[in-house]
Design an enzyme around this catalytic site. Sequence first.
Site, PDB file in Angstrom:
ATOM      1  N   GLN A 106      16.711 -36.309 -51.483  1.00 48.94           N
ATOM      2  CA  GLN A 106      17.121 -37.704 -51.560  1.00 48.94           C
ATOM      3  C   GLN A 106      15.913 -38.591 -51.274  1.00 48.94           C
ATOM      4  OE1 GLN A 106      21.272 -38.287 -49.575  1.00 48.94           O
ATOM      5  NE2 GLN A 106      20.246 -36.646 -48.494  1.00 48.94           N
ATOM      6  N   VAL A 108      12.151 -40.293 -51.371  1.00 49.95           N
ATOM      7  CA  VAL A 108      11.427 -40.935 -52.486  1.00 49.95           C
ATOM      8  C   VAL A 108       9.917 -40.922 -52.231  1.00 49.95           C
ATOM      9  CG1 VAL A 108      13.404 -42.364 -53.110  1.00 49.95           C
ATOM     10  CG2 VAL A 108      11.763 -43.225 -51.417  1.00 49.95           C
ATOM     11  N   HIS A 124      17.038 -39.536 -55.968  1.00 54.37           N
ATOM     12  CA  HIS A 124      16.959 -40.996 -55.809  1.00 54.37           C
ATOM     13  C   HIS A 124      15.654 -41.567 -56.322  1.00 54.37           C
ATOM     14  CE1 HIS A 124      20.133 -40.564 -52.375  1.00 54.37           C
ATOM     15  NE2 HIS A 124      20.655 -40.480 -53.582  1.00 54.37           N
ATOM     16  N   CYS A 130       6.939 -46.824 -61.246  1.00 53.15           N
ATOM     17  CA  CYS A 130       7.275 -48.236 -61.351  1.00 53.15           C
ATOM     18  C   CYS A 130       7.809 -48.439 -62.753  1.00 53.15           C
ATOM     19  CB  CYS A 130       6.019 -49.078 -61.152  1.00 53.15           C
ATOM     20  SG  CYS A 130       6.081 -49.952 -59.607  1.00 53.15           S
ATOM     21  N   CYS A 148       4.778 -55.483 -65.424  1.00 51.60           N
ATOM     22  CA  CYS A 148       4.579 -54.330 -66.317  1.00 51.60           C
ATOM     23  C   CYS A 148       3.587 -54.730 -67.415  1.00 51.60           C
ATOM     24  CB  CYS A 148       5.911 -53.976 -66.983  1.00 51.60           C
ATOM     25  SG  CYS A 148       6.885 -52.889 -65.947  1.00 51.60           S
ATOM     26  N   CYS A 150       4.263 -54.842 -70.307  1.00 51.46           N
ATOM     27  CA  CYS A 150       4.983 -55.692 -71.284  1.00 51.46           C
ATOM     28  C   CYS A 150       5.150 -57.107 -70.734  1.00 51.46           C
ATOM     29  CB  CYS A 150       6.354 -55.068 -71.552  1.00 51.46           C
ATOM     30  SG  CYS A 150       7.450 -55.196 -70.115  1.00 51.46           S
ATOM     31  N   GLY A 187      18.175 -32.713 -42.435  1.00 56.14           N
ATOM     32  CA  GLY A 187      17.712 -34.064 -42.127  1.00 56.14           C
ATOM     33  C   GLY A 187      18.399 -35.153 -42.904  1.00 56.14           C
ATOM     34  N   SER A 189      22.215 -37.523 -43.058  1.00 54.40           N
ATOM     35  CA  SER A 189      23.480 -37.828 -42.372  1.00 54.40           C
ATOM     36  C   SER A 189      24.676 -37.587 -43.289  1.00 54.40           C
ATOM     37  CB  SER A 189      23.470 -39.284 -41.877  1.00 54.40           C
ATOM     38  OG  SER A 189      23.187 -40.150 -42.950  1.00 54.40           O
TER      39      SER A 189
HETATM   40  C1  BV8 Z   1      26.275 -44.526 -57.333  1.00 53.14           C
HETATM   41  C2  BV8 Z   1      16.525 -45.001 -52.846  1.00 53.14           C
HETATM   42  C3  BV8 Z   1      27.780 -45.213 -58.977  1.00 53.14           C
HETATM   43  C4  BV8 Z   1      16.277 -46.433 -52.489  1.00 53.14           C
HETATM   44  C5  BV8 Z   1      18.729 -44.487 -51.910  1.00 53.14           C
HETATM   45  C6  BV8 Z   1      31.582 -42.439 -52.696  1.00 53.14           C
HETATM   46  C7  BV8 Z   1      32.000 -42.726 -51.418  1.00 53.14           C
HETATM   47  C8  BV8 Z   1      31.424 -43.775 -50.699  1.00 53.14           C
HETATM   48  C9  BV8 Z   1      30.411 -44.554 -51.283  1.00 53.14           C
HETATM   49  C10 BV8 Z   1      30.014 -44.264 -52.549  1.00 53.14           C
HETATM   50  C11 BV8 Z   1      30.577 -43.207 -53.249  1.00 53.14           C
HETATM   51  N1  BV8 Z   1      29.973 -43.158 -54.474  1.00 53.14           N
HETATM   52  C12 BV8 Z   1      29.055 -44.147 -54.552  1.00 53.14           C
HETATM   53  C13 BV8 Z   1      29.046 -44.837 -53.387  1.00 53.14           C
HETATM   54  C14 BV8 Z   1      28.217 -45.984 -53.079  1.00 53.14           C
HETATM   55  C15 BV8 Z   1      26.849 -45.565 -52.543  1.00 53.14           C
HETATM   56  C16 BV8 Z   1      26.956 -44.887 -51.221  1.00 53.14           C
HETATM   57  O1  BV8 Z   1      26.979 -43.670 -51.144  1.00 53.14           O
HETATM   58  N2  BV8 Z   1      26.993 -45.691 -50.175  1.00 53.14           N
HETATM   59  C17 BV8 Z   1      27.014 -45.126 -48.833  1.00 53.14           C
HETATM   60  C18 BV8 Z   1      26.073 -45.945 -47.947  1.00 53.14           C
HETATM   61  C19 BV8 Z   1      28.450 -45.189 -48.314  1.00 53.14           C
HETATM   62  N3  BV8 Z   1      26.159 -44.731 -53.502  1.00 53.14           N
HETATM   63  C20 BV8 Z   1      25.484 -45.290 -54.519  1.00 53.14           C
HETATM   64  O2  BV8 Z   1      25.446 -46.478 -54.706  1.00 53.14           O
HETATM   65  C21 BV8 Z   1      24.768 -44.349 -55.469  1.00 53.14           C
HETATM   66  N4  BV8 Z   1      25.081 -44.766 -56.809  1.00 53.14           N
HETATM   67  O3  BV8 Z   1      27.088 -43.806 -56.846  1.00 53.14           O
HETATM   68  O4  BV8 Z   1      26.470 -45.231 -58.470  1.00 53.14           O
HETATM   69  C22 BV8 Z   1      27.737 -45.609 -60.384  1.00 53.14           C
HETATM   70  C23 BV8 Z   1      28.386 -44.815 -61.315  1.00 53.14           C
HETATM   71  C24 BV8 Z   1      28.386 -45.202 -62.627  1.00 53.14           C
HETATM   72  C25 BV8 Z   1      27.708 -46.366 -63.019  1.00 53.14           C
HETATM   73  C26 BV8 Z   1      27.029 -47.124 -62.079  1.00 53.14           C
HETATM   74  C27 BV8 Z   1      27.053 -46.762 -60.756  1.00 53.14           C
HETATM   75  C28 BV8 Z   1      23.255 -44.466 -55.312  1.00 53.14           C
HETATM   76  C29 BV8 Z   1      22.833 -43.919 -53.993  1.00 53.14           C
HETATM   77  C30 BV8 Z   1      21.282 -43.885 -53.914  1.00 53.14           C
HETATM   78  C31 BV8 Z   1      20.776 -45.072 -53.143  1.00 53.14           C
HETATM   79  N5  BV8 Z   1      19.303 -44.974 -52.961  1.00 53.14           N
HETATM   80  N6  BV8 Z   1      17.394 -44.400 -51.836  1.00 53.14           N
HETATM   81  C32 BV8 Z   1      15.288 -46.561 -51.369  1.00 53.14           C
HETATM   82  O5  BV8 Z   1      14.898 -45.543 -50.759  1.00 53.14           O
HETATM   83  O6  BV8 Z   1      14.883 -47.709 -51.109  1.00 53.14           O
HETATM   84  S1  BV8 Z   1      19.682 -43.924 -50.679  1.00 53.14           S
HETATM   85  C33 BV8 Z   1      18.832 -43.593 -49.254  1.00 53.14           C
HETATM   86  O7  BV8 Z   1      19.768 -42.821 -48.471  1.00 53.14           O
HETATM   87  C34 BV8 Z   1      17.575 -42.735 -49.281  1.00 53.14           C
HETATM   88  O8  BV8 Z   1      17.348 -42.108 -50.513  1.00 53.14           O
HETATM   89  C35 BV8 Z   1      17.901 -41.642 -48.250  1.00 53.14           C
HETATM   90  O9  BV8 Z   1      17.175 -40.496 -48.458  1.00 53.14           O
HETATM   91  C36 BV8 Z   1      19.335 -41.456 -48.523  1.00 53.14           C
HETATM   92  C37 BV8 Z   1      20.148 -40.629 -47.600  1.00 53.14           C
HETATM   93  O10 BV8 Z   1      19.765 -41.001 -46.319  1.00 53.14           O
HETATM   94  P1  BV8 Z   1      20.615 -40.663 -45.050  1.00 53.14           P
HETATM   95  O11 BV8 Z   1      20.611 -39.200 -44.768  1.00 53.14           O
HETATM   96  O12 BV8 Z   1      21.925 -41.348 -45.156  1.00 53.14           O
HETATM   97  O13 BV8 Z   1      19.652 -41.388 -44.073  1.00 53.14           O
HETATM   98  P2  BV8 Z   1      19.808 -41.605 -42.523  1.00 53.14           P
HETATM   99  O14 BV8 Z   1      18.611 -42.352 -42.084  1.00 53.14           O
HETATM  100  O15 BV8 Z   1      21.170 -42.100 -42.221  1.00 53.14           O
HETATM  101  O16 BV8 Z   1      19.806 -40.113 -41.968  1.00 53.14           O
HETATM  102  C38 BV8 Z   1      18.675 -39.440 -41.534  1.00 53.14           C
HETATM  103  C39 BV8 Z   1      19.220 -38.188 -40.864  1.00 53.14           C
HETATM  104  O17 BV8 Z   1      18.116 -37.403 -40.425  1.00 53.14           O
HETATM  105  C40 BV8 Z   1      20.052 -38.481 -39.617  1.00 53.14           C
HETATM  106  O18 BV8 Z   1      21.202 -37.653 -39.644  1.00 53.14           O
HETATM  107  C41 BV8 Z   1      19.128 -38.091 -38.468  1.00 53.14           C
HETATM  108  O19 BV8 Z   1      19.846 -37.562 -37.355  1.00 53.14           O
HETATM  109  C42 BV8 Z   1      18.306 -37.005 -39.092  1.00 53.14           C
HETATM  110  N7  BV8 Z   1      16.962 -36.821 -38.540  1.00 53.14           N
HETATM  111  C43 BV8 Z   1      16.082 -37.772 -38.173  1.00 53.14           C
HETATM  112  N8  BV8 Z   1      14.918 -37.180 -37.797  1.00 53.14           N
HETATM  113  C44 BV8 Z   1      15.088 -35.840 -37.949  1.00 53.14           C
HETATM  114  C45 BV8 Z   1      16.387 -35.599 -38.414  1.00 53.14           C
HETATM  115  N9  BV8 Z   1      16.860 -34.362 -38.656  1.00 53.14           N
HETATM  116  C46 BV8 Z   1      16.029 -33.333 -38.424  1.00 53.14           C
HETATM  117  N10 BV8 Z   1      14.759 -33.473 -37.982  1.00 53.14           N
HETATM  118  C47 BV8 Z   1      14.263 -34.706 -37.725  1.00 53.14           C
HETATM  119  N11 BV8 Z   1      12.996 -34.832 -37.283  1.00 53.14           N
END
Ligand code: BV8
Length: 249
Positions: A106, A108, A124, A130, A148, A150, A187, A189
């Site tokens: 996930q 980037v 993702h 770009c 871009c 363009c 890593g 959530s």
């Molecule tokens: C889509 C790029 C539909 C941008 C990212 C179903 C149910 C509910 C919601 C939805 C669903 N379907 C769609 C949704 C909406 C949404 C979504 O899921 N929302 C969530 C917030 C509820 N999803 C979308 O919008 C997706 N698109 O479904 O489109 C569609 C269909 C047809 C036509 C049009 C549209 C797109 C999702 C992608 C978004 N882009 N990234 C950017 O980076 O700027 S998401 C972003 O979250 C990053 O990519 C990241 O990698 C990813 C996941 O991160 P998390 O794991 O959540 O991050 P977090 O910080 O919370 O967790 C870190 C974890 O690591 C923690 O658990 C922590 O304890 C642990 N940790 C920390 N340090 C360590 C560690 N573990 C081990 N060792 C360590 N050292």
Amino acid sequence: MPLADNELLECLRSADHIAVLTGPGVSAESGIPTFRDALSGLWSKYDPADLATPEAFARDPELVARWYDERRCMVARCRPNSGHFALAELQRIILSQGKRFTLITQNVDRLHQAAGSKDVIELHGTLWLCGDDVEERGPAFTEFPPRCSCGGRRRPGVVWFGEKLPGHALLQAQKATGSCQLFMSLGTSSVVYPAAGLVDLAIQNGAKLLEVNLQETVSSSRAHWSIRGKTGEVLPRLVAEAFGKDKNP
Ligand code: BV8
């Protein structure tokens, strides 16, 4: 004190196909803030889910471009950590045994590729694309948003909330998850869909689930093994315990 029980070690050694899903926690020890703490200091008043959207880019392209440029420049200074290298080594070992290994991320930041992982599935997108232009760790933007060739606005090559994931990447990830014997969720959530849905798919397919995370997640209760710890520390130990020098033919 071994980290893994014998059943997990045997599963790592015997699986014909291992699939891995990584999230920001795997890059945290490289100095990259995880997604939900990605906003600190200047950005602390914003919610990433608000900035990482096409609506935000349409509303305030300069603000979003500055946020991404700051992240690009910060990531460009970061290097893979021992968790990235352990996954690259695990892939090398599994492939050398004629078995399958699929790394789905996930993230980037492309640190998996920098550590030597091959054929990484980027669900993702990546900070380094770009629009259609691939710019390997390009320099800081000089205009916001950059233009871009363009003349249009260049956007980060990431998938924003509300945008579809790259169809081919998602299909590849789902196919791999549907055929693996061991699924490792590292890593993350497990709250961002459809990536988080891979955990459900793995369990439906009868794969064993290994989770490594600093804290409990919504997937922990369904994991066969849920190891609390830093991926940068846990993964090298897992690979060594399962495939230490005397075990890797
Ligand atoms: C889509 C790029 C539909 C941008 C990212 C179903 C149910 C509910 C919601 C939805 C669903 N379907 C769609 C949704 C909406 C949404 C979504 O899921 N929302 C969530 C917030 C509820 N999803 C979308 O919008 C997706 N698109 O479904 O489109 C569609 C269909 C047809 C036509 C049009 C549209 C797109 C999702 C992608 C978004 N882009 N990234 C950017 O980076 O700027 S998401 C972003 O979250 C990053 O990519 C990241 O990698 C990813 C996941 O991160 P998390 O794991 O959540 O991050 P977090 O910080 O919370 O967790 C870190 C974890 O690591 C923690 O658990 C922590 O304890 C642990 N940790 C920390 N340090 C360590 C560690 N573990 C081990 N060792 C360590 N050292």
